[in-house]
Design a protein around this motif. Structure first.
Motif, short mmCIF file in Angstrom:
data_model
loop_
_atom_site.label_atom_id
_atom_site.label_comp_id
_atom_site.label_asym_id
_atom_site.label_seq_id
_atom_site.Cartn_x
_atom_site.Cartn_y
_atom_site.Cartn_z
N GLY A 77 2.83 -5.96 -6.52
CA GLY A 77 1.56 -6.32 -7.13
C GLY A 77 1.56 -7.71 -7.71
O GLY A 77 2.56 -8.43 -7.68
N LYS A 78 0.42 -8.11 -8.25
CA LYS A 78 0.26 -9.45 -8.78
C LYS A 78 0.85 -9.60 -10.16
O LYS A 78 1.10 -8.62 -10.87
CB LYS A 78 -1.23 -9.82 -8.82
CG LYS A 78 -1.89 -9.95 -7.46
CD LYS A 78 -3.33 -10.43 -7.61
CE LYS A 78 -3.97 -10.68 -6.25
NZ LYS A 78 -5.36 -11.18 -6.39
N ASN A 80 -0.18 -10.36 -13.42
CA ASN A 80 -1.40 -10.46 -14.20
C ASN A 80 -1.35 -9.46 -15.36
O ASN A 80 -0.38 -8.68 -15.49
CB ASN A 80 -2.65 -10.23 -13.33
CG ASN A 80 -2.63 -8.89 -12.61
OD1 ASN A 80 -1.96 -7.95 -13.03
ND2 ASN A 80 -3.38 -8.78 -11.53
N LYS A 109 -1.98 -5.90 -4.75
CA LYS A 109 -2.55 -6.25 -6.04
C LYS A 109 -1.95 -5.46 -7.20
O LYS A 109 -1.74 -5.99 -8.28
CB LYS A 109 -4.07 -6.04 -6.03
CG LYS A 109 -4.82 -6.96 -5.07
CD LYS A 109 -6.31 -6.71 -5.15
CE LYS A 109 -7.06 -7.65 -4.21
NZ LYS A 109 -8.54 -7.42 -4.29
N ARG A 110 -1.68 -4.20 -6.98
CA ARG A 110 -1.25 -3.34 -8.08
C ARG A 110 0.24 -2.99 -7.96
O ARG A 110 0.76 -2.80 -6.87
CB ARG A 110 -2.08 -2.05 -8.10
CG ARG A 110 -3.57 -2.32 -8.15
CD ARG A 110 -4.35 -1.04 -8.22
NE ARG A 110 -4.17 -0.39 -9.51
CZ ARG A 110 -4.60 0.85 -9.77
NH1 ARG A 110 -5.23 1.53 -8.83
NH2 ARG A 110 -4.43 1.38 -10.95
#
Length: 219
Positions: A77-78, A80, A109-110
């Motif tokens: 994932g990213k 963030n 993303k996750r």
């Protein structure tokens, strides 16, 4: 790699030790603590000074209540705020994770931890950390990963506790609190630690350096 930390009520962790943890696991930090029947969550710190200011304000000045602290190294994932730990299972329960959970599919993303929370943990009974049959199934599904659960009453559960270590009444999921990296000019670096592996491009190679034993965003 990441590092997950459980700090019992009344215990204090020195700034330089937390700074070492951040230096070695610098893809986002967070913490949660239990006080007066409420579980408080703070996450998404990408600079140590931001983390430290929030940690001092919310934990140290509150009498060092029972807390769980996490410093992330991205594997899935990213990088963030959403993928930072801790994760809220419900209003009264949260958790942090160290390792890789292979039972969930990879997502660009996750993180694997976020997916495990959404797909599995949030669908379990509210008090599942007190059900040893469910806890055993969780440990079987995450392999050698380490999970630290904390509820609003300050009660905790460490899955695969024996794979980490206690020092000065504080539990650490690995030894990245003991040493820091020294940078040397090399292209790409990678390393493995136990069941965890990590590869990242920063244009430099990290080497371990021993240290003598020795807090914005909210969610």
């Amino acid at each position: 790699m990441c590092i997950a930390i459980l700090k019992p009520d009344g215990e204090n962790i020195k700034k330089d030790r937390l700074s070492t943890c951040f230096t070695n696991n610098d893809d986002g930090a967070g913490f949660m603590y239990a006080k007066d029947g409420i579980l408080h969550f703070f996450k998404g710190f990408f600079k140590f000074n931001d983390f430290w200011k929030s940690y001092v304000k919310n934990v140290v000045r509150n009498g060092n209540p029972m807390s769980a602290i996490h410093f992330r190294i991205k594997t899935h994932g990213k990088t963030n705020v959403d993928n930072c730990h801790p994760f809220k299972v419900n209003e009264n329960l949260g958790f942090i994770h160290n390792g890789i959970i292979n039972m969930v599919k990879q997502d660009p993303k996750r993180s694997d931890t976020a997916l495990f929370n959404e797909l599995i943990l949030k669908k379990l009974p509210l008090d599942f950390i007190r059900n040893m049959a469910i806890v055993s199934l969780i440990e079987e599904s995450v392999g050698t990963s380490k999970l630290v659960f904390l509820d609003n009453k300050g009660q905790f559960l460490i899955s695969n506790e024996d794979l980490g270590e206690w020092e000065n009444n504080v539990w650490y999921s690995n030894t990245t609190y003991k040493w820091s990296y020294v940078y040397h000019t090399q292209p790409v670096y990678g390393y493995s630690y136990g069941s965890d592996s990590y590869l990242k491009q920063k244009g430099k190679k990290k080497k371990k350096k021993s240290l003598l034993p020795a807090v914005s965003h909210t969610a």
